[in-house]
Scaffold this motif. Structure first.
Motif, short mmCIF file in Angstrom:
data_model
loop_
_atom_site.label_atom_id
_atom_site.label_comp_id
_atom_site.label_asym_id
_atom_site.label_seq_id
_atom_site.Cartn_x
_atom_site.Cartn_y
_atom_site.Cartn_z
N TYR A 124 9.81 0.54 -5.12
CA TYR A 124 9.94 1.59 -6.13
C TYR A 124 9.51 1.04 -7.48
N LEU A 125 9.32 1.93 -8.43
CA LEU A 125 8.93 1.50 -9.78
C LEU A 125 10.09 0.84 -10.51
N ASN A 126 11.30 1.26 -10.09
CA ASN A 126 12.53 0.74 -10.70
C ASN A 126 12.70 1.10 -12.17
N VAL A 157 2.16 8.08 -6.85
CA VAL A 157 1.83 6.86 -7.59
C VAL A 157 1.31 5.83 -6.61
N GLY A 158 0.17 5.19 -6.95
CA GLY A 158 -0.38 4.14 -6.11
C GLY A 158 -1.86 4.37 -5.84
N GLY A 159 -2.57 3.28 -5.58
CA GLY A 159 -4.01 3.40 -5.34
C GLY A 159 -4.46 2.67 -4.10
N GLY A 160 -3.51 2.33 -3.23
CA GLY A 160 -3.85 1.64 -1.98
C GLY A 160 -4.11 2.62 -0.84
N ASP A 161 -4.26 2.10 0.36
CA ASP A 161 -4.52 2.97 1.52
C ASP A 161 -3.38 3.93 1.79
N THR A 162 -2.15 3.45 1.59
CA THR A 162 -1.01 4.34 1.84
C THR A 162 -1.04 5.51 0.87
N ALA A 164 -3.55 6.74 -0.76
CA ALA A 164 -4.70 7.61 -0.49
C ALA A 164 -4.43 8.49 0.74
N GLU A 165 -3.87 7.86 1.77
CA GLU A 165 -3.57 8.60 2.99
C GLU A 165 -2.51 9.67 2.72
N GLU A 166 -1.48 9.28 1.97
CA GLU A 166 -0.40 10.23 1.69
C GLU A 166 -0.86 11.33 0.73
N ILE A 181 -3.02 6.15 -10.81
CA ILE A 181 -3.50 4.82 -10.43
C ILE A 181 -3.50 3.95 -11.68
N ARG A 182 -2.85 2.81 -11.61
CA ARG A 182 -2.66 2.03 -12.85
C ARG A 182 -3.91 1.29 -13.30
N LYS A 183 -4.85 1.06 -12.37
CA LYS A 183 -6.09 0.40 -12.76
C LYS A 183 -7.19 1.44 -12.98
N TYR A 290 1.72 2.26 11.01
CA TYR A 290 2.27 3.57 11.42
C TYR A 290 3.60 3.87 10.75
N ARG A 291 4.55 2.92 10.81
CA ARG A 291 5.81 2.98 10.07
C ARG A 291 6.59 4.29 10.26
N GLN A 292 6.58 4.84 11.44
CA GLN A 292 7.34 6.06 11.71
C GLN A 292 8.57 5.72 12.54
#
Ligand code: NDP
Length: 322
Positions: A124-126, A157-162, A164-166, A181-183, A290-292
């Motif tokens: 999390y961003l915390n 929030v985020g710029g990785g594969d997760t 993008a997929e989500e 995306i922070r960058k 997969y993480r389900q």
């Protein structure tokens, strides 16, 4: 350290869908499993509300209820479920060797087989407003919770594969998805970037971070900040998805089990075998793709079957622990 030592055939570390499914199978195979629940009994699902995608619940089920039912199912076949945290391990290199696991820095368990199902924790961003609204519109799992935002405006929030997929997943359900995306570029693979860029209802904001999540009881908006100019902007959203990565809960196994560079345990081929004989890994501790809940449960089943087969081969040579 105390002198109390207990010997087991099968020790299961972790109590999410992987751990309890391993317990159901191990108990039915008479491996007399003991489950140590870890710090978060029931695992990540206890932090979600409705679970609508686990087969067998046509009306859906809330996460904590599902985990209690999984525990009860494991206990029905004799699983001994205990609250406690594995704090240190000493894994044997020998086939038929005994592995030692320390629980809560005190009690030592000696086990012929260990099934690791310690899971992973979403990052999390915390920031205070994000933490306050977790469960009130802030989620770390679009696949679990996206459906509740059907036709609404959300941000991720985020710029990785997760991420993008989500974001693509959410774009199919929601009216609009703002991606922070922070960058000035996305870390996701080119294919995923292409997918995100091709969807009209995803707006990408580069160099942008969360300043504050707005809302009292539930998410009502987001204040974003451009980290180059310092400029702030508010948007109205009802859901905020955090997709900045997961951390597998595998620290205590570092140096003994083979892991990838991010700490996920490496298993052999299509099995749950680790590099130590008699030690098996299941669930999110070994799966970053997969993480389900249902895939974790599947690998928990595999780990129990692998443990049973392993014990059948070593018990012909070794002293049997009854
Ligand atoms: P990653 O670590 O790859 O990406 C995390 C993203 O979150 C990065 O864009 C990072 O930004 C950003 N981030 C991290 N911390 C913060 C913060 N505090 N504030 C804002 N942004 C932040 O994690 P993923 O979960 O995306 O992926 C993990 C692994 O799993 C990767 O290897 C990925 O390829 C793989 N994966 C593969 C899939 C597939 O093949 N289908 C699907 C999902 C994951 P920055 O870039 O600036 O560091």
């Amino acid at each position: 350290m105390s002198e109390q030592v207990e010997r087991l055939k099968t020790l299961i570390v972790g109590s999410g869908p992987a751990g309890y499914t391993a317990a159901i199978y191990a108990a039915r195979a008479d491996l007399k499993p003991v489950v140590y629940t870890g710090m978060e009994p029931g695992g990540q699902l206890t932090t979600t509300t409705e679970v609508d995608n686990f087969p067998g619940y046509p009306e859906g089920v809330d996460g904590p209820t599902m985990m209690i039912q999984l525990q009860q199912q494991a206990e029905r076949f004799g699983t001994d479920v205990r609250v406690g945290m594995a704090t240190a391990v000493e894994l044997s290199d020998e086939v038929g060797g005994i592995h030692k696991v320390t629980i809560d820095h005190d009690k030592v368990i000696e086990a012929q087989t260990i099934i690791i199902s310690t899971g992973a924790s979403a990052k999390y961003l915390n920031i205070p407003s994000e933490q306050r609204l977790r469960g009130g519109g802030v989620s770390a799992c679009a696949v679990c919770d996206g459906f509740f935002y059907k036709g609404q405006e959300v941000a991720i929030v985020g710029g990785g594969d997760t991420a993008a997929e989500e974001a693509s997943y959410l774009a199919n359900i929601c009216k609009k998805v703002t991606m922070l995306i922070r960058k000035d570029h996305m870390r996701a693979s080119k294919a995923m970037q292409h997918r995100v860029n091709s969807l009209d209802n995803i707006e990408i904001r580069y160099n942008t971070e969360v300043d504050e999540v707005l809302g009292d009881q539930v998410v009502e908006g987001l204040r974003m900040v451009n980290n180059q100019t310092g400029e702030k902007e508010e948007i109205e959203i009802t859901g905020l998805f955090i997709a900045i990565g997961h951390t597998p809960n595998t620290d205590i196994f570092k140096g003994q089990l083979n892991m990838d560079e991010t700490g996920y345990i490496i298993t052999e081929g299509k099995s749950t075998k680790t590099n130590k004989p008699g030690v098996f890994a299941s669930g999110d501790a070994q799966d970053k793709i997969y993480r389900q809940a249902v895939t974790a449960a599947g690998t928990g089943c595999m780990a129990a079957l692998d443990a049973e087969r392993y014990l059948a081969t070593v018990e012909t040579k070794e002293t049997v622990i009854s």
